[in-house]
Design an enzyme around this catalytic site. Structure first.
Site, PDB file in Angstrom:
ATOM      1  N   ASN A 155      -4.248   6.018  -0.436  1.00  0.00           N
ATOM      2  CA  ASN A 155      -3.421   6.290   0.739  1.00  0.00           C
ATOM      3  C   ASN A 155      -2.787   7.672   0.690  1.00  0.00           C
ATOM      4  O   ASN A 155      -2.632   8.331   1.722  1.00  0.00           O
ATOM      5  CB  ASN A 155      -2.336   5.222   0.878  1.00  0.00           C
ATOM      6  CG  ASN A 155      -2.866   3.953   1.511  1.00  0.00           C
ATOM      7  OD1 ASN A 155      -4.001   3.898   1.962  1.00  0.00           O
ATOM      8  ND2 ASN A 155      -2.045   2.919   1.537  1.00  0.00           N
TER       9      ASN A 155
ATOM     10  N   GLU B 243      -6.397  -1.038  -6.745  1.00  0.00           N
ATOM     11  CA  GLU B 243      -5.471  -0.169  -7.454  1.00  0.00           C
ATOM     12  C   GLU B 243      -4.458  -1.055  -8.193  1.00  0.00           C
ATOM     13  O   GLU B 243      -3.731  -1.830  -7.569  1.00  0.00           O
ATOM     14  CB  GLU B 243      -4.748   0.765  -6.477  1.00  0.00           C
ATOM     15  CG  GLU B 243      -5.660   1.827  -5.883  1.00  0.00           C
ATOM     16  CD  GLU B 243      -4.970   2.707  -4.868  1.00  0.00           C
ATOM     17  OE1 GLU B 243      -5.217   3.931  -4.861  1.00  0.00           O
ATOM     18  OE2 GLU B 243      -4.191   2.174  -4.044  1.00  0.00           O
TER      19      GLU B 243
ATOM     20  N   HIS C 181      -3.308  -3.665  -5.364  1.00  0.00           N
ATOM     21  CA  HIS C 181      -3.585  -3.181  -4.013  1.00  0.00           C
ATOM     22  C   HIS C 181      -5.065  -3.343  -3.709  1.00  0.00           C
ATOM     23  O   HIS C 181      -5.905  -2.539  -4.124  1.00  0.00           O
ATOM     24  CB  HIS C 181      -3.165  -1.716  -3.870  1.00  0.00           C
ATOM     25  CG  HIS C 181      -3.412  -1.174  -2.499  1.00  0.00           C
ATOM     26  ND1 HIS C 181      -3.796   0.126  -2.268  1.00  0.00           N
ATOM     27  CD2 HIS C 181      -3.340  -1.765  -1.273  1.00  0.00           C
ATOM     28  CE1 HIS C 181      -3.953   0.316  -0.976  1.00  0.00           C
ATOM     29  NE2 HIS C 181      -3.687  -0.824  -0.360  1.00  0.00           N
TER      30      HIS C 181
ATOM     31  N   SER D  65       0.818  -1.216   0.000  1.00  0.00           N
ATOM     32  CA  SER D  65       0.000   0.000   0.000  1.00  0.00           C
ATOM     33  C   SER D  65       0.846   1.257   0.000  1.00  0.00           C
ATOM     34  O   SER D  65       0.304   2.352  -0.126  1.00  0.00           O
ATOM     35  CB  SER D  65      -0.916   0.008   1.226  1.00  0.00           C
ATOM     36  OG  SER D  65      -0.142  -0.027   2.419  1.00  0.00           O
TER      37      SER D  65
END
Length: 595
Positions: free
Chosen positions: A192, A154, A142, A121
């Protein structure tokens, strides 16, 4: 034609790895689930069993489907078990050296055509890929926790990832019922990078004692309709995990100070206060791993210490003729207060009166109010054209439009007209409350009451106290908010208060990401709604708020802090200059003319 994946491997069976195993097996894919020891393998097997048993108990999965799911999973110790798979997804802890060792070994074990994917991540997929002799076949996948529930994946391509590899994993995501957002290898990816900047900023506000933890979390849940407040979310994620992600993004992302972990975060991690998993983080839990919050030394008293100092308020003056003033007149009238609405003229009073009646009529139609209560609320409202009729009220709420000079002149007039002890409140979010307060001779009685728009619907009020606001005034404001059925969040007098101070930098970060060409507006919106559970993506929200409003708020935040990371994104400035202000003008980040 996209490649058909019939057998995949998953390395690491913690919460995330076990969830990824479940995603594949639920969708008919055979899985080799690998750990490094028998005890770890047993824990992974138990995690998968608990998840699927929960799904059966909730009616989300039939027993026969659960059994079929488990039959597709082959639990093994050691990477050698992966020699026949088409794809491997690594889901071990976020340590670059560990991941590089695993990928080097996978390169040796797996077939030459096997695709190697990492669920990292925050780490560089490129740094992981170069540990193999097949970097063109390495990609980031991800998944978001909990993987069986969250729809977003992702897909992270490096500069050397083969195009057909990206195509193949995108097709696989679609087969799994996921929405794939394909992006480049950049620190934090989309979700993130936006989420943790916001969380880190929230820690800084709490660390500065600007707002309590409960009020901070309530502000973002109620004011932005987020599923969790930032401090509670950090406890769920794990403070050590958050610290590592922020530290990695800071080092890899150009040393943006918004990603430099807040000192308090580092101190708490050092002290072993890691959140739910340790039983103590920003909140205290009844035991490690529990979600049940228990009282601790930071828990506020059921009755605030200053509650006994609240003054009695029966008559309220509302100044203004706009949407906010209209909502407040109806809100106070419905709550049982006698209301004096000062609009500036008979025409404005007629307009606001009709709008208040329409709003209350709508509540009657929806069953939230009966006709008698509507009529009683309307009977409590007096329409006035001049400020002189506020001489006998107990509280004045200013909701006018205009520049700082207008508000300061208005409060100077109120100082002359209103009786001693009257609470004077501004709803402004663009001017420091202390500047309004110092236009009067009674700054102890002045504070901010920031009703989050739309005031009639959002159950949050930010009570903004200045360095001169008395405890009695704050207590009175709390009591009024409670009478209105609103949650009062008490904070200091700084740009953005709580909600805007956290919301607009997050939106500005999203604009910078789009401006850099890293992802599309749709991709970024998908990342935040599907990956983080936000009710609205940043660009849909910006178009709804108005880009000019967002720019003004961001400029105020930057002026106060001079923090480079808070400078308005040039793209936002350019769109406002071009007149592309959002839904109201038909175009913002998206074209709304045909909708």
């Amino acid at each position: 034609m996209a490649r058909e994946f019939t057998r995949v491997g998953v390395v690491g069976l913690g919460t995330m790895g076990a969830g990824i195993v479940e995603v594949f097996a639920r969708n008919g894919v055979d899985v080799v689930a690998v750990e490094n020891s028998e005890p770890a393998l047993a824990r992974g097997r138990a995690t998968l069993a608990r998840s699927t048993d929960r799904a059966v108990a909730r009616g989300k999965l039939a027993e026969a489907d659960r059994d079929a799911l488990h039959s597709r999973v082959d639990f093994q110790v050691g990477l050698d078990a992966l020699h026949t798979v088409d794809l491997v997804v690594e889901a071990v802890p976020e340590h670059l050296d560990l991941k590089r060792r695993i990928f080097a070994e996978l390169d040796r074990v797996c077939r030459p055509d096997t695709i190697l994917a990492t669920n990292t991540s925050s780490l560089s997929v490129t740094d992981i890929a170069v540990a193999t002799n097949r970097p063109q076949q390495v990609v980031g996948l991800h998944f978001f926790n909990p993987a069986p529930v969250m729809k977003l994946v992702e897909v992270v391509r490096t500069v050397i990832t083969a195009a057909e590899v990206v195509d193949d994993v995108e097709a696989l995501c679609a087969r799994l019922g996921k929405v794939a957002v394909t992006i480049g290898d950049r620190a934090g990816f989309i979700a993130n990078a936006l989420l943790f900047g916001y969380l880190n900023h929230a820690v800084s506000l709490f660390e500065a004692r600007y707002v309590t933890r409960e009020d901070l979390d309530a502000a973002m849940r109620l004011g932005c309709r987020l599923p969790m407040g930032p401090l509670a979310l950090l406890d769920l994620i794990g403070l050590d995990t958050a610290y590592e992600i922020l530290n990695t993004m800071y080092r890899r992302g150009g040393r943006d100070r918004r990603h430099a972990p807040a000192p308090l975060l580092r101190q708490m991690v050092t002290a072993g206060l890691l959140g739910r998993k340790s039983g103590r983080g920003f909140y205290t839990y009844d035991k490690p791993g529990s979600s049940k919050v228990v009282p601790d030394e930071w828990t506020p008293a059921a009755t605030p210490a200053d509650a006994d100092g609240a003054r009695e308020v029966t008559r309220v003056g509302v100044i203004g003729a706009g949407t906010l003033a209209t909502g407040l007149v109806g809100l106070f009238g419905r709550a049982g207060y006698q209301v004096v609405s000062v609009t500036g003229g008979a025409e404005e009073s007629t307009g606001i009166g009709g709008a208040v009646r329409d709003s209350l009529d709508e509540e009657v139609r929806r069953g939230g109010l009966d006709g008698a209560d509507r009529d009683a609320a309307l009977a409590r409202i007096t329409w006035a054209a001049t400020l002189d009729q506020l001489a006998d009220v107990d509280l004045v709420v200013e909701a006018v439009t205009g520049g700082p000079g207008v508000e300061q002149t208005l409060f100077a007039s109120l100082d002359e007209i209103c009786k001693p002890g009257v609470l004077l409140a501004t709803t402004s979010s663009s001017l420091p409350v202390i500047e309004v307060a110092m236009a009067t001779g009674r700054p102890a009685d002045v504070l901010g009451l920031h009703f989050v728009d739309p005031a009639a619907a959002v159950p949050l009020v930010e009570v903004v106290r200045t360095v001169r606001t008395s405890a009695e005034a704050t207590a009175t404001a709390r009591a009024v908010c409670a009478a209105l059925g609103r949650t009062a969040v008490v904070c200091g007098d700084r740009a953005g208060f709580v909600v805007d101070a956290l919301l607009f930098p997050y939106l500005n970060d999203a604009v910078r990401m789009l401006e850099a060409g890293y992802a599309t507006a749709d991709g970024i919106d998908h990342a935040m709604t599907l990956g983080c559970g936000y009710p609205t993506g940043p660009f849909a929200l910006l178009d709804a708020i108005g880009l000019d409003v967002a720019l003004a708020a961001q400029r105020a935040l930057y002026r106060e802090s001079r923090e480079p990371g808070l400078a308005p994104a040039p793209l936002l400035e350019h769109l406002v200059t071009a007149g592309y202000l959002g839904r109201g003008t038909g175009r913002g980040f998206r074209d709304h003319t045909g909708r």
